[in-house]
Design a protein around this motif. Structure first.
Motif, PDB file in Angstrom:
ATOM      1  N   TYR A 147      54.681  41.826  26.811  1.00  0.00           N
ATOM      2  CA  TYR A 147      53.362  42.174  27.355  1.00  0.00           C
ATOM      3  C   TYR A 147      53.045  41.196  28.489  1.00  0.00           C
ATOM      4  O   TYR A 147      52.576  40.090  28.244  1.00  0.00           O
ATOM      5  CB  TYR A 147      52.276  42.086  26.280  1.00  0.00           C
ATOM      6  N   GLU A 148      53.311  41.614  29.698  1.00  0.00           N
ATOM      7  CA  GLU A 148      53.104  40.730  30.850  1.00  0.00           C
ATOM      8  C   GLU A 148      51.722  40.965  31.449  1.00  0.00           C
ATOM      9  O   GLU A 148      51.437  42.048  31.975  1.00  0.00           O
ATOM     10  CB  GLU A 148      54.165  40.983  31.924  1.00  0.00           C
ATOM     11  N   PRO A 149      50.848  39.973  31.395  1.00  0.00           N
ATOM     12  CA  PRO A 149      49.493  40.164  31.925  1.00  0.00           C
ATOM     13  C   PRO A 149      49.453  40.135  33.448  1.00  0.00           C
ATOM     14  O   PRO A 149      50.124  39.317  34.081  1.00  0.00           O
ATOM     15  CB  PRO A 149      48.717  38.980  31.343  1.00  0.00           C
ATOM     16  N   VAL A 150      48.681  41.041  33.999  1.00  0.00           N
ATOM     17  CA  VAL A 150      48.397  41.052  35.436  1.00  0.00           C
ATOM     18  C   VAL A 150      46.893  40.828  35.556  1.00  0.00           C
ATOM     19  O   VAL A 150      46.093  41.731  35.308  1.00  0.00           O
ATOM     20  CB  VAL A 150      48.801  42.387  36.095  1.00  0.00           C
ATOM     21  N   MET A 151      46.514  39.606  35.905  1.00  0.00           N
ATOM     22  CA  MET A 151      45.109  39.211  35.808  1.00  0.00           C
ATOM     23  C   MET A 151      44.758  38.242  36.925  1.00  0.00           C
ATOM     24  O   MET A 151      45.416  37.207  37.098  1.00  0.00           O
ATOM     25  CB  MET A 151      44.852  38.565  34.444  1.00  0.00           C
ATOM     26  N   GLY A 152      43.746  38.591  37.701  1.00  0.00           N
ATOM     27  CA  GLY A 152      43.291  37.718  38.765  1.00  0.00           C
ATOM     28  C   GLY A 152      42.534  36.514  38.232  1.00  0.00           C
ATOM     29  O   GLY A 152      42.031  36.515  37.104  1.00  0.00           O
ATOM     30  N   LYS A 153      42.436  35.482  39.042  1.00  0.00           N
ATOM     31  CA  LYS A 153      41.809  34.219  38.642  1.00  0.00           C
ATOM     32  C   LYS A 153      40.371  34.400  38.196  1.00  0.00           C
ATOM     33  O   LYS A 153      39.880  33.678  37.318  1.00  0.00           O
ATOM     34  CB  LYS A 153      41.884  33.225  39.803  1.00  0.00           C
ATOM     35  N   PHE A 154      39.651  35.376  38.772  1.00  0.00           N
ATOM     36  CA  PHE A 154      38.236  35.552  38.461  1.00  0.00           C
ATOM     37  C   PHE A 154      37.967  36.816  37.631  1.00  0.00           C
ATOM     38  O   PHE A 154      36.848  37.305  37.578  1.00  0.00           O
ATOM     39  CB  PHE A 154      37.422  35.594  39.753  1.00  0.00           C
ATOM     40  N   GLU A 155      39.009  37.311  36.971  1.00  0.00           N
ATOM     41  CA  GLU A 155      38.850  38.499  36.128  1.00  0.00           C
ATOM     42  C   GLU A 155      38.523  38.160  34.680  1.00  0.00           C
ATOM     43  O   GLU A 155      38.476  39.049  33.835  1.00  0.00           O
ATOM     44  CB  GLU A 155      40.099  39.380  36.196  1.00  0.00           C
ATOM     45  N   ASN A 156      38.331  36.892  34.364  1.00  0.00           N
ATOM     46  CA  ASN A 156      37.947  36.527  32.998  1.00  0.00           C
ATOM     47  C   ASN A 156      36.511  36.949  32.722  1.00  0.00           C
ATOM     48  O   ASN A 156      35.736  37.242  33.637  1.00  0.00           O
ATOM     49  CB  ASN A 156      38.128  35.020  32.787  1.00  0.00           C
ATOM     50  N   CYS A 157      36.138  36.974  31.460  1.00  0.00           N
ATOM     51  CA  CYS A 157      34.825  37.516  31.084  1.00  0.00           C
ATOM     52  C   CYS A 157      33.661  36.678  31.613  1.00  0.00           C
ATOM     53  O   CYS A 157      32.609  37.227  31.963  1.00  0.00           O
ATOM     54  CB  CYS A 157      34.729  37.688  29.573  1.00  0.00           C
ATOM     55  N   ILE A 158      33.822  35.375  31.715  1.00  0.00           N
ATOM     56  CA  ILE A 158      32.732  34.522  32.203  1.00  0.00           C
ATOM     57  C   ILE A 158      32.415  34.817  33.661  1.00  0.00           C
ATOM     58  O   ILE A 158      31.252  35.040  34.038  1.00  0.00           O
ATOM     59  CB  ILE A 158      33.081  33.031  32.026  1.00  0.00           C
ATOM     60  N   ASP A 159      33.442  34.821  34.499  1.00  0.00           N
ATOM     61  CA  ASP A 159      33.219  35.082  35.928  1.00  0.00           C
ATOM     62  C   ASP A 159      32.703  36.499  36.161  1.00  0.00           C
ATOM     63  O   ASP A 159      31.868  36.722  37.051  1.00  0.00           O
ATOM     64  CB  ASP A 159      34.504  34.845  36.714  1.00  0.00           C
ATOM     65  N   GLN A 160      33.169  37.448  35.378  1.00  0.00           N
ATOM     66  CA  GLN A 160      32.705  38.819  35.558  1.00  0.00           C
ATOM     67  C   GLN A 160      31.241  38.977  35.130  1.00  0.00           C
ATOM     68  O   GLN A 160      30.490  39.729  35.752  1.00  0.00           O
ATOM     69  CB  GLN A 160      33.605  39.787  34.790  1.00  0.00           C
TER      70      GLN A 160
END
Length: 309
Positions: free
Chosen positions: A117-130
């Motif tokens: 399971y390889e995550p593709v996730m931007g630096k600001f895609e976490n729940c806090i920043d969103q």
């Protein structure tokens, strides 16, 4: 077709049926229609303003067989949804998706599971920043509801200083000592943190747990994918009911009994949980949101620009 009545109609009808000496109302269908309309009007008057925001922390690159059991080895990419509910009694986060550390160093945080399971996730895609993007501060979150504790659902744990984390006791206990086939799905450092405020639900003994006692957020015990998995029924004023199956149904294929999830602790429990959720969806005429279906997920309105109310 629904008949519309004025307030004066309700009053007149009440006067008729409240007087014992009045003649019996002959048109019972009319009586039932009026009472139904009045009940609905009262329900709307008492309703509260709730908003449901649908987010995702990127995607996971995987194989079809890991999402739909016994299917092919072809590449398959799935969304990683999570949800935020604005509620007058206190705001709620459901899951939180991948942890923010995944976007910094996936191999360090997840280890060998990245091969599957390889995550593709931007630096600001976490729940806090969103959440910041819609003006929500971490301190304002009252509850973090955990469907389960798998690595792509544990990103909100410990991120909200005033939050109570609600999870099934079975799930919490299993996460610390999972079976060999589930071990890679649990990242202990995501949920084994000091100072967390946990509230544990007791499976069938607290099934259909009403979070605020107003019917707006119901927690449903749906084991199978994991021993203590739970799903959520959300009631909105305009949209109606939305059923968040989370991983009780990965995809619509699972919802329609065409495939089991790629990872299950019990196939029987998994199938029974889908049956249970189907009954809920039918009764409430709910919009069904499955856990990781890329095609179905694309049809929903996404935050930060849109929400359901």
């Amino acid at each position: 077709m629904s008949i519309q009545y004025k307030n004066s109609d309700y009053k007149n009808f009440e006067n008729i049926i409240s007087d014992n000496d009045q003649k019996v109302v002959e048109n019972f269908s009319l009586k039932e229609e009026i009472l139904k309309e009045k009940s609905f009007a009262q329900e709307r008057a008492n309703s509260i303003d709730i908003r449901l925001y649908m987010f995702q922390t990127g995607t996971l690159k995987t194989k079809l067989k890991y999402i739909k059991m016994n299917q092919s080895n072809e590449d398959f990419e799935i969304p990683v949804p999570w949800f935020y509910i604005k509620h007058p009694k206190g705001d709620v986060v459901i899951d939180g998706g991948n942890a923010k550390e995944v976007s910094i160093d996936m191999h360090d945080h997840w280890g060998a599971v990245v091969a599957a399971y390889e995550p593709v996730m931007g630096k600001f895609e976490n729940c806090i920043d969103q959440l910041h993007n819609i003006g929500v501060q971490p301190k304002n979150i009252r509850y973090v509801l955990q469907s389960h504790l798998h690595l792509d659902h544990s990103g909100g744990i410990g991120r909200f200083p005033n939050a109570t984390h609600i999870v099934q006791r079975k799930e919490y206990d299993y996460a610390f000592n999972p079976d060999w086939f589930s071990k890679g799905a649990y990242i202990r450092k995501d949920f084994d943190k000091p100072g967390l405020n946990w509230q544990f639900l007791q499976d069938t003994k607290e099934d259909f747990y009403d979070l605020y006692g107003d019917g707006s957020i119901i927690i449903i015990f749906t084991p199978g994918h994991s021993p203590g998995h739970q799903s959520f029924l959300v009631r909105l004023n305009n949209t109606g009911y939305v059923l968040l199956t989370i991983d009780a149904a990965y995809t619509l294929d699972h919802w329609h009994d065409k495939a089991l999830p790629g990872l299950v602790c019990s196939s029987v429990d998994s199938a029974n949980s889908v049956k249970k959720l189907k009954r809920v969806a039918d009764e409430k005429k709910a919009i069904v949101v499955t856990g990781h279906d890329p095609e179905a997920w694309s049809s929903f309105k996404k935050a930060p620009f849109f929400y359901y109310d």
